[in-house]
Design a protein around this motif. Structure first.
Motif, PDB file in Angstrom:
ATOM      1  N   MET A 292     -46.694 -59.775  65.053  1.00 29.55           N
ATOM      2  CA  MET A 292     -46.833 -59.960  63.750  1.00 29.55           C
ATOM      3  C   MET A 292     -47.509 -61.208  63.304  1.00 29.55           C
ATOM      4  N   LYS A 293     -48.128 -61.293  62.290  1.00 31.18           N
ATOM      5  CA  LYS A 293     -48.767 -62.423  61.628  1.00 31.18           C
ATOM      6  C   LYS A 293     -48.092 -62.652  60.341  1.00 31.18           C
ATOM      7  N   PHE A 294     -47.094 -63.700  60.202  1.00 35.20           N
ATOM      8  CA  PHE A 294     -46.846 -64.076  58.906  1.00 35.20           C
ATOM      9  C   PHE A 294     -47.638 -64.816  58.102  1.00 35.20           C
ATOM     10  N   ASN A 295     -47.956 -64.699  56.958  1.00 37.77           N
ATOM     11  CA  ASN A 295     -49.088 -65.256  56.061  1.00 37.77           C
ATOM     12  C   ASN A 295     -48.195 -65.722  54.909  1.00 37.77           C
ATOM     13  N   GLU A 296     -48.027 -67.104  54.510  1.00 38.89           N
ATOM     14  CA  GLU A 296     -47.220 -67.650  53.578  1.00 38.89           C
ATOM     15  C   GLU A 296     -48.158 -67.340  52.187  1.00 38.89           C
ATOM     16  N   THR A 297     -47.303 -66.866  51.298  1.00 39.42           N
ATOM     17  CA  THR A 297     -47.959 -66.636  49.901  1.00 39.42           C
ATOM     18  C   THR A 297     -47.655 -68.027  48.936  1.00 39.42           C
ATOM     19  N   PRO A 298     -48.185 -68.231  47.816  1.00 42.30           N
ATOM     20  CA  PRO A 298     -47.658 -69.324  47.013  1.00 42.30           C
ATOM     21  C   PRO A 298     -46.370 -69.269  46.500  1.00 42.30           C
ATOM     22  N   LEU A 299     -45.692 -68.149  46.622  1.00 39.70           N
ATOM     23  CA  LEU A 299     -44.392 -68.115  46.338  1.00 39.70           C
ATOM     24  C   LEU A 299     -43.248 -68.136  47.522  1.00 39.70           C
ATOM     25  N   LYS A 300     -42.618 -69.261  47.686  1.00 42.94           N
ATOM     26  CA  LYS A 300     -41.777 -69.817  48.638  1.00 42.94           C
ATOM     27  C   LYS A 300     -40.961 -68.667  49.023  1.00 42.94           C
ATOM     28  N   GLY A 301     -40.993 -68.354  50.387  1.00 39.08           N
ATOM     29  CA  GLY A 301     -40.097 -67.133  51.177  1.00 39.08           C
ATOM     30  C   GLY A 301     -40.741 -66.061  50.978  1.00 39.08           C
ATOM     31  N   ALA A 302     -41.857 -65.781  50.474  1.00 38.13           N
ATOM     32  CA  ALA A 302     -42.620 -64.495  50.157  1.00 38.13           C
ATOM     33  C   ALA A 302     -43.703 -64.492  51.141  1.00 38.13           C
ATOM     34  N   TYR A 303     -44.062 -63.568  51.807  1.00 33.80           N
ATOM     35  CA  TYR A 303     -45.320 -63.366  52.878  1.00 33.80           C
ATOM     36  C   TYR A 303     -46.010 -62.142  52.876  1.00 33.80           C
ATOM     37  N   THR A 304     -47.325 -62.167  53.183  1.00 34.05           N
ATOM     38  CA  THR A 304     -48.107 -60.739  53.456  1.00 34.05           C
ATOM     39  C   THR A 304     -47.608 -60.793  54.999  1.00 34.05           C
ATOM     40  N   ILE A 305     -47.799 -59.753  55.729  1.00 33.31           N
ATOM     41  CA  ILE A 305     -47.580 -59.635  57.162  1.00 33.31           C
ATOM     42  C   ILE A 305     -48.766 -58.638  57.619  1.00 33.31           C
ATOM     43  N   ASP A 306     -49.584 -59.345  58.663  1.00 42.39           N
ATOM     44  CA  ASP A 306     -50.505 -58.475  59.354  1.00 42.39           C
ATOM     45  C   ASP A 306     -49.815 -58.284  60.698  1.00 42.39           C
ATOM     46  N   LEU A 307     -50.343 -56.806  61.022  1.00 36.27           N
ATOM     47  CA  LEU A 307     -50.291 -56.356  62.220  1.00 36.27           C
ATOM     48  C   LEU A 307     -50.959 -57.054  63.476  1.00 36.27           C
ATOM     49  N   GLU A 308     -50.385 -57.366  64.525  1.00 45.34           N
ATOM     50  CA  GLU A 308     -51.077 -57.961  65.602  1.00 45.34           C
ATOM     51  C   GLU A 308     -51.213 -56.847  66.685  1.00 45.34           C
ATOM     52  N   LYS A 309     -52.535 -56.178  66.482  1.00 45.37           N
ATOM     53  CA  LYS A 309     -52.706 -54.845  67.361  1.00 45.37           C
ATOM     54  C   LYS A 309     -53.361 -55.305  68.729  1.00 45.37           C
ATOM     55  N   LYS A 310     -52.749 -54.661  69.717  1.00 44.06           N
ATOM     56  CA  LYS A 310     -53.253 -54.799  70.934  1.00 44.06           C
ATOM     57  C   LYS A 310     -53.752 -53.193  71.113  1.00 44.06           C
ATOM     58  N   GLY A 311     -55.051 -53.381  71.378  1.00 42.75           N
ATOM     59  CA  GLY A 311     -56.007 -51.893  71.392  1.00 42.75           C
ATOM     60  C   GLY A 311     -56.375 -51.597  72.773  1.00 42.75           C
ATOM     61  N   ASP A 312     -56.727 -50.500  72.865  1.00 46.26           N
ATOM     62  CA  ASP A 312     -57.725 -49.983  74.009  1.00 46.26           C
ATOM     63  C   ASP A 312     -58.587 -48.618  73.578  1.00 46.26           C
ATOM     64  N   ASP A 313     -59.033 -47.813  74.607  1.00 46.08           N
ATOM     65  CA  ASP A 313     -59.786 -47.031  74.290  1.00 46.08           C
ATOM     66  C   ASP A 313     -58.886 -45.823  73.567  1.00 46.08           C
ATOM     67  N   ARG A 314     -57.555 -45.749  73.643  1.00 52.71           N
ATOM     68  CA  ARG A 314     -56.844 -44.900  73.000  1.00 52.71           C
ATOM     69  C   ARG A 314     -56.598 -45.158  71.496  1.00 52.71           C
ATOM     70  N   GLY A 315     -56.726 -46.129  71.068  1.00 50.89           N
ATOM     71  CA  GLY A 315     -56.259 -46.732  69.811  1.00 50.89           C
ATOM     72  C   GLY A 315     -55.440 -48.174  70.032  1.00 50.89           C
TER      73      GLY A 315
END
Length: 181
Positions: free
Chosen positions: A1-24
């Protein structure tokens, strides 16, 4: 997971760190260790699911008072929504400020909403489904809301709401004597 700080302290957007192959791909949506590393106390006690049939459905701006205040992780699992958080922490440097981000089934982005924030979203398509992981149980007596278009906050919604619940239509303008006690 990648936590991205927002301009509001303590709040984040979170991106999935995907590990993929031919199945998805494979990715973690939650890891207690990663939250602890950021100093975020997040113990899930409830998972909620909402479905909004029509584009332009607005849900919000909701929160709960202490001792029932809750943190949330919100993810759109079908369709697309614009997610808004509003800092209502009395002693916060960003009190009264808001932040918004698009969450969609394609971007798989999540929003971490800390305690003390109001939360809401508007659907950008028909048939939008979202899930919320929350840290406290719902308590009707502690439920509060801020009107979605309260001029005090100037939230910029990407489109005009077409569908609102009666409760969301009737939330009053923000008054700290009502909303924070």
């Amino acid at each position: 997971m990648k936590f991205n700080e927002t301009p509001l302290k303590g709040a984040y957007t979170i991106d999935l760190e995907k590990k993929g192959d031919d199945r998805g791909f494979f990715a973690r949506m939650f890891c207690a260790n990663e939250f602890q590393e950021l100093g975020l106390d997040f113990s899930v006690v409830q998972v909620n699911n909402s479905l909004s049939d029509l584009k332009g459905t607005l849900r919000g701006m909701h929160y709960q008072l202490e001792p029932y205040a809750e943190s949330k992780i919100v993810r759109c699992i079908k369709g697309s929504l614009y997610d808004i958080i509003l800092d209502l922490r009395k002693d916060s440097l960003t009190f009264g400020k808001w932040f918004g981000a698009e969450l969609s089934e394609e971007n798989r982005k999540m929003m971490f909403v800390p305690k003390g924030f109001a939360h809401g979203f508007i659907t950008l398509r028909d048939g939008v489904e979202a899930i919320y992981f929350v840290t406290n149980f719902y308590n009707q007596e502690a439920e509060r809301g801020v009107r979605w278009n309260d001029k005090r906050f100037g939230i910029e919604w990407p489109l005009e709401p077409k569908v609102l619940s009666e409760k969301d239509k009737l939330w009053p303008d923000f008054d700290p004597t009502i909303h924070l006690k």
